[in-house]
Design an enzyme around this catalytic site. Structure first.
Site, short mmCIF file in Angstrom:
data_model
loop_
_atom_site.label_atom_id
_atom_site.label_comp_id
_atom_site.label_asym_id
_atom_site.label_seq_id
_atom_site.Cartn_x
_atom_site.Cartn_y
_atom_site.Cartn_z
N HIS A 76 0.83 -1.21 0.00
CA HIS A 76 0.00 0.00 0.00
C HIS A 76 0.87 1.25 0.00
CE1 HIS A 76 -3.17 2.83 0.96
NE2 HIS A 76 -4.06 1.86 0.84
N THR A 163 11.24 10.13 11.35
CA THR A 163 10.83 8.72 11.33
C THR A 163 9.35 8.53 11.04
OG1 THR A 163 10.46 8.71 13.74
CG2 THR A 163 12.64 8.02 12.93
N GLY A 165 7.34 10.62 9.11
CA GLY A 165 6.88 11.14 7.84
C GLY A 165 5.85 12.24 7.98
#
Length: 293
Positions: A76, A163, A165
């Site tokens: 995904h 880490t 995002g």
């Protein structure tokens, strides 16, 4: 009650999944769908409006602590630890409240040091309405776009969290996340079917779709934005038509999370829904409302 459907980028490590899901208290977890191939977990949460934003913030905080997006890989697309965080309204009268709660959650997540992008009807620009606009190229490309000034966050810092995002936030009505498996292992067939199925390719209105490699089978993974207007039976039949052009056919389907009762009209009998239980997976049943509401 208010609803939210946070999607986080962990579908393999049960300890991390359990810790993150527990952190969303005091919201009740109506459903948890974990997929190791997609490497993703989707929660459906219910809480009193005054508690929902706090629950989302607590869950987001543990996502930041437990997930390193740079080390996460799955089928995904994703740009963040807490990748998507929509607040859901069930009727037009609840729409303003859902929008308000979504904006409060976006501000709170941004204060964690995670940039937040508003999409859907909360997007600041029509180009930013689709999640794919932010996900194109993944988290590494997103960092370049932000650092160059091409893409600015609506809330939070000007660069991705090192880490965690970034997170996408919106308010929306219920949609259906729905996967259809084909009787072929050729991912290219699923990619071609997805291209013809999604709205942007001239397919069904409000449908987003990608082709996924399951190993022994290929999958067409979809989001159906208005599953009452475009029921899941119609999605299967369009997949059947498109797959036949490649010598393939749909053999099973899967509901991710909860779906409205009206989305289940005219389901074909030859494509079973894996693990489907109306008591667990129909939104109205989980909320204790009449199924025809």
């Amino acid at each position: 009650m208010a609803l939210a459907v946070p999607n986080f980028s962990e579908g393999r490590e049960e300890a991390a999944i359990a810790a993150i899901a527990a952190a969303f208290a005091p919201a009740a977890v109506l459903d948890r769908h974990t997929d190791p191939i997609h490497n993703r977990t989707v929660l459906t949460l219910s809480a009193a409006p005054r508690h929902l934003v706090g629950a989302l913030l607590d869950g987001a905080r543990v996502c930041v602590e437990r997930i390193d997006i740079g080390a996460q890989h799955g089928e995904h697309p994703r740009i963040g630890a807490l990748d998507v965080c929509p607040v859901v309204w069930l009727g037009e009268e609840a729409r303003p409240l859902a929008r308000e709660l979504a904006l409060e959650a976006a501000l709170a997540i941004g204060d964690l040091g995670v940039p937040v992008f508003l999409y859907g009807e909360l997007a600041s620009d029509p180009r930013r309405a689709e999640r794919a606009f932010f996900r194109h190229g993944g988290s590494a490309v997103l960092a370049e776009r932000m650092r160059s000034g091409e893409l600015r966050a609506d809330f939070g810092p000007a660069e991705p969290h090192p880490t965690a995002g970034a997170t996408l936030v919106t308010a929306r009505p219920p949609l259906a996340a729905f996967n259809v498996e084909l009787d072929t292992a050729e991912t290219a067939v699923a990619v071609a079917v997805a291209a013809g199925l999604r709205e942007s390719g001239g397919g069904l209105g409000g449908v987003r779709a990608i082709g996924v490699d399951l190993g022994d089978r290929a999958q067409v993974s979809t989001n159906v934005h208005d599953p009452i207007a475009v029921p899941l039976g119609a999605v299967i039949e369009r997949v059947r038509l498109l797959a036949a052009e490649h010598g393939a056919r749909p053999v099973a389907a899967e509901v991710v999370g909860l779906v409205p009762a009206g989305s289940l009209r005219k389901l074909p009998t030859d494509v079973p829904l894996r693990g489907f239980d109306p008591a667990r997976h129909v939104l109205e049943n989980r909320l204790g409302e009449p199924a025809d509401r």
